[in-house]
Design an enzyme around this catalytic site. Structure first.
Site, PDB file in Angstrom:
ATOM      1  N   ARG A  76       0.670  -1.105  -0.077  1.00  0.00           N
ATOM      2  CA  ARG A  76       0.117  -0.163  -0.004  1.00  0.00           C
ATOM      3  C   ARG A  76       0.721   1.168  -0.132  1.00  0.00           C
ATOM      4  NH1 ARG A  76      -4.119  -2.023   4.624  1.00  0.00           N
ATOM      5  NH2 ARG A  76      -2.234  -3.006   4.628  1.00  0.00           N
ATOM      6  N   ASP A  92     -14.162   1.850  -4.437  1.00  0.00           N
ATOM      7  CA  ASP A  92     -13.548   2.835  -5.040  1.00  0.00           C
ATOM      8  C   ASP A  92     -13.252   3.186  -6.152  1.00  0.00           C
ATOM      9  OD1 ASP A  92     -10.872   1.803  -5.326  1.00  0.00           O
ATOM     10  OD2 ASP A  92     -10.685   1.943  -2.780  1.00  0.00           O
ATOM     11  N   LYS A  96     -15.661   7.484  -2.235  1.00  0.00           N
ATOM     12  CA  LYS A  96     -15.725   7.734  -1.010  1.00  0.00           C
ATOM     13  C   LYS A  96     -14.154   8.553  -0.698  1.00  0.00           C
ATOM     14  CE  LYS A  96     -11.933   3.607  -0.639  1.00  0.00           C
ATOM     15  NZ  LYS A  96     -12.278   2.924   0.552  1.00  0.00           N
ATOM     16  N   ARG A 109     -10.645   8.827   2.021  1.00  0.00           N
ATOM     17  CA  ARG A 109     -10.081   8.748   3.162  1.00  0.00           C
ATOM     18  C   ARG A 109      -9.220  10.233   3.932  1.00  0.00           C
ATOM     19  NH1 ARG A 109      -8.729   3.417   4.109  1.00  0.00           N
ATOM     20  NH2 ARG A 109      -9.648   2.714   2.478  1.00  0.00           N
ATOM     21  N   ASP A 153     -12.721  -6.271  -4.397  1.00  0.00           N
ATOM     22  CA  ASP A 153     -11.278  -5.797  -3.594  1.00  0.00           C
ATOM     23  C   ASP A 153     -10.540  -6.690  -3.495  1.00  0.00           C
ATOM     24  OD1 ASP A 153      -9.910  -2.906  -3.001  1.00  0.00           O
ATOM     25  OD2 ASP A 153     -11.053  -2.833  -1.386  1.00  0.00           O
ATOM     26  N   ASP A 200      -8.815  -5.006   5.728  1.00  0.00           N
ATOM     27  CA  ASP A 200      -7.682  -5.026   6.486  1.00  0.00           C
ATOM     28  C   ASP A 200      -8.662  -4.612   8.392  1.00  0.00           C
ATOM     29  OD1 ASP A 200      -5.793  -4.146   9.043  1.00  0.00           O
ATOM     30  OD2 ASP A 200      -4.731  -2.589   7.022  1.00  0.00           O
ATOM     31  N   GLY A 254     -13.705  -1.279   7.816  1.00  0.00           N
ATOM     32  CA  GLY A 254     -13.769  -0.359   7.849  1.00  0.00           C
ATOM     33  C   GLY A 254     -14.592   0.007   6.485  1.00  0.00           C
TER      34      GLY A 254
END
Length: 317
Positions: A100, A174, A197, A199, A223, A227, A230
């Site tokens: 990431r 997303d 969305k 972040r 996706d 993780d 949420g």
């Protein structure tokens, strides 16, 4: 053992022994023996108990939690194999930790995904096999061959076999995941929708809007990883508020840090489909979690590489 007159050995480190066994069974290559030990201060020590001289060696290790421990294990293993005169060292890393951190999102941030690539290469890795890299451009961080296996064919076949009675819509959580959602939608012959969305900080997301028609449909949110859960739970709630009949979730990498399982179990998500690129403890295999194996795909991929055959045919949906 010999495959196409090549000496081959398969090793597993400590991150995912069950997946390693499945890869071994799928490829027909037995797991060779090595010992991963710790000194009192936490230093990693590895003992390879059989010869690897002149062998093409494949090492299975996801860099999942604890990420740094598993990363050090694989780096030390590569060093040990190179010093023992292995012909090639091929790292099977189903989950690529630090993926990431693939760009500088803000000033003075590291690009840790590139650092990990540099470490693997500097230590002596000959090839890397990964699954669903968080960002496809991570492949460009390497100057050695890297194969990015997609988990979508496995997930797609699972949902295809469910034969839903209502119309389906595949949802990207997303804008960045639109390509992944479209690939699954084409396989399931259905439209897509996109969650808009923002972040504000890591592991926190806010749904702003839903782009596409979801009313009276079965929504499948897809996706690459989950993780803390949420984002996926917020997306599911937004879809339900906009009239979706049922909501499913799917991802390749089930990181599931606290409180992901509790969030999913308490959410309106009917089923969360994941793969076993990351080893899940029994307490994380809750009733809503369905885990699919990537062992046969990776096992066949290893065989194709050894035999100098194409692996792209394995990815066909």
């Amino acid at each position: 053992m010999y495959i196409d007159q090549k000496k081959v050995k398969l090793f597993s480190l400590s991150s995912n022994l069950q997946l390693a066994q499945e890869i071994s069974e799928a490829s027909g290559i037995p797991l060779s023996q090595c010992e991963v030990k710790r000194f009192a201060d936490g230093e990693v020590s590895i003992d390879i108990t059989e010869t690897v001289r002149g062998h093409d060696v494949y090492v299975i290790q996801s860099t999942s939690n604890p990420v740094n421990e598993h990363l050090m294990e694989v780096l030390i293993m590569i060093d040990a194999l190179k010093r023992a005169s292995a012909k090639s060292v091929n790292i099977v890393m189903p989950y690529y930790g630090y993926s990431r951190q693939d760009r500088k999102a803000r000033s003075r941030q590291p690009i840790s995904a590139k650092l990990v690539a540099d470490l693997l290469q500097a230590t002596g890795a000959s090839r890397v096999l990964a699954m669903d890299l968080h960002a496809a451009q991570i492949q460009g961080f390497f100057d050695i061959p890297i194969d990015n296996f997609p988990g979508l064919p496995i997930i797609g076949r699972y949902f295809k076999n469910k034969e839903f009675s209502k119309e389906i819509v595949v949802v990207s959580p997303d804008h960045g995941g639109t390509t992944r959602a479209r690939q699954l939608a084409e396989y399931l012959t259905c439209p897509i929708a996109i969650i808009d969305k923002r972040r504000p900080r890591p592991n926190v997301s806010e749904v702003m809007n839903v782009i596409g028609e979801v009313e009276d449909k079965i929504a499948i949110i897809v996706d690459d990883m989950i993780d803390t859960g949420g984002s996926i739970v917020n997306a599911a709630s937004a879809l339900k508020e906009r009239g979706a009949m049922e909501v499913y979730a799917a991802c390749t990498h089930a990181i599931f840090t606290y409180p992901a399982n509790e969030r999913i179990e308490q959410s309106i998500i009917k089923e969360c489909v994941v793969t076993n690129t990351i080893c899940l403890s029994k307490d994380k295999l809750t009733p809503k979690i369905t885990q699919l194996s990537v062992g046969p795909l990776l096992g066949q991929g290893i065989l194709n590489i050894i035999k100098d055959e194409s692996i792209s045919d394995l990815f066909t949906l």
